[in-house]
Design an enzyme around this catalytic site. Structure first.
Site, PDB file in Angstrom:
ATOM      1  N   LEU A 100      38.671  38.544  44.899  1.00 57.38           N
ATOM      2  CA  LEU A 100      39.532  39.511  44.241  1.00 57.38           C
ATOM      3  C   LEU A 100      40.028  38.879  42.948  1.00 57.38           C
ATOM      4  O   LEU A 100      40.238  37.660  42.886  1.00 57.38           O
ATOM      5  CB  LEU A 100      40.739  39.873  45.112  1.00 57.38           C
ATOM      6  CG  LEU A 100      40.496  40.697  46.384  1.00 57.38           C
ATOM      7  CD1 LEU A 100      41.820  40.912  47.114  1.00 57.38           C
ATOM      8  CD2 LEU A 100      39.843  42.030  46.067  1.00 57.38           C
ATOM      9  N   ASP A 101      40.242  39.687  41.918  1.00 56.68           N
ATOM     10  CA  ASP A 101      40.831  39.179  40.686  1.00 56.68           C
ATOM     11  C   ASP A 101      42.186  38.552  40.980  1.00 56.68           C
ATOM     12  O   ASP A 101      42.892  38.963  41.912  1.00 56.68           O
ATOM     13  CB  ASP A 101      41.020  40.318  39.677  1.00 56.68           C
ATOM     14  CG  ASP A 101      39.714  40.857  39.132  1.00 56.68           C
ATOM     15  OD1 ASP A 101      38.670  40.193  39.315  1.00 56.68           O
ATOM     16  OD2 ASP A 101      39.736  41.945  38.526  1.00 56.68           O
ATOM     17  N   GLN A 102      42.577  37.602  40.160  1.00 51.52           N
ATOM     18  CA  GLN A 102      43.867  36.945  40.334  1.00 51.52           C
ATOM     19  C   GLN A 102      45.015  37.952  40.345  1.00 51.52           C
ATOM     20  O   GLN A 102      45.980  37.799  41.102  1.00 51.52           O
ATOM     21  CB  GLN A 102      44.084  35.915  39.227  1.00 51.52           C
ATOM     22  CG  GLN A 102      45.371  35.098  39.365  1.00 51.52           C
ATOM     23  CD  GLN A 102      45.485  34.010  38.314  1.00 51.52           C
ATOM     24  OE1 GLN A 102      44.719  33.965  37.363  1.00 51.52           O
ATOM     25  NE2 GLN A 102      46.449  33.125  38.477  1.00 51.52           N
ATOM     26  N   ARG A 156      39.132  48.121  37.296  1.00 55.38           N
ATOM     27  CA  ARG A 156      40.040  48.043  36.149  1.00 55.38           C
ATOM     28  C   ARG A 156      39.426  48.685  34.912  1.00 55.38           C
ATOM     29  O   ARG A 156      40.071  49.487  34.216  1.00 55.38           O
ATOM     30  CB  ARG A 156      40.410  46.589  35.892  1.00 55.38           C
ATOM     31  CG  ARG A 156      41.122  45.935  37.070  1.00 55.38           C
ATOM     32  CD  ARG A 156      41.172  44.416  36.968  1.00 55.38           C
ATOM     33  NE  ARG A 156      41.946  43.981  35.818  1.00 55.38           N
ATOM     34  CZ  ARG A 156      42.054  42.720  35.445  1.00 55.38           C
ATOM     35  NH1 ARG A 156      41.413  41.756  36.118  1.00 55.38           N
ATOM     36  NH2 ARG A 156      42.764  42.392  34.375  1.00 55.38           N
TER      37      ARG A 156
END
Length: 209
Positions: free
Chosen positions: A56-58, A159
């Protein structure tokens, strides 16, 4: 095990770990020394055989699946590659989204001069598909809450796809949203087949925003 770590774990057995990643914490170590702290290294302090299956993205919070040992990593990774893993995200986006549901089909590629940012490229991008469904609208705040299903798993896919609709995720300044306390993207549901028992496992995480 610390209380904080026990609160992050949804499920653990000899094959896998399902854990909750807080927003702001890396999934895997970064290259720089100050980026070594991450969810997988924290898990490995208690389960040394834990291995990464996906990321997962930060900025994203929510459910993550980790394997215990190489054989389980191969088996679980195959489920992701074959799109056998059920994933649902929840996001709060800027603006009032028109319509109740739909698909975003835009090919994505890394924007190398500005990496890790991604961009849409019809000529060079990899096929990327996101399904979305409106959960609620807030006319006063001019925001919409949506459920997202990433059919493909490209970097920054949700996103960038939402930003390309003209509805960037609240707080996602990388994709032209207004600043906020956090990027409002959460991995809310995760379903897969247990690699040893064959049972279908489903996990849910309450959205924190």
């Amino acid at each position: 095990m610390s209380i904080v770590m026990s609160q992050l774990i949804h499920f653990v057995d000899q094959a896998l770990v399902v854990a909750e990643k807080p927003a702001g914490l890396l999934s895997v170590p970064g290259r720089l020394e100050e980026n070594k702290d991450c969810l997988v290294t924290r898990l490995q302090q208690h389960y040394p055989d834990v291995m990464t299956v996906h990321r997962l993205d930060q900025v994203t919070s929510g459910l993550m699946l980790y394997a215990r040992g190489k054989a389980m990593q191969i088996a679980l990774s195959k489920q992701f590659e074959q799109r056998q893993v059920s994933k649902r995200y929840e996001a709060l986006v800027q603006g009032l989204v028109e319509g109740e549901s739909g698909e975003i089909d835009l090919p994505l590629i890394c924007d190398w001069p500005n990496r890790p940012k991604q961009m849409v490229s019809v000529e060079l991008g990899k096929p990327s598909l996101t399904r979305w469904r409106v959960l609620a609208r807030d006319a006063a705040a001019q925001t919409t809450r949506v459920e997202l299903e990433p059919v493909t798993g490209r970097s920054h896919q949700l996103r960038l796809h939402l930003a390309s609709m003209g509805h960037p995720i609240v707080g996602d300044v990388m994709y032209d949203a207004q600043p906020a306390v956090r990027v409002c993207l959460h991995a809310r549901r995760l379903g897969f087949v247990h690699p040893l028992t064959g049972a279908t496992l489903e996990f849910a995480s309450e959205c924190p925003f």
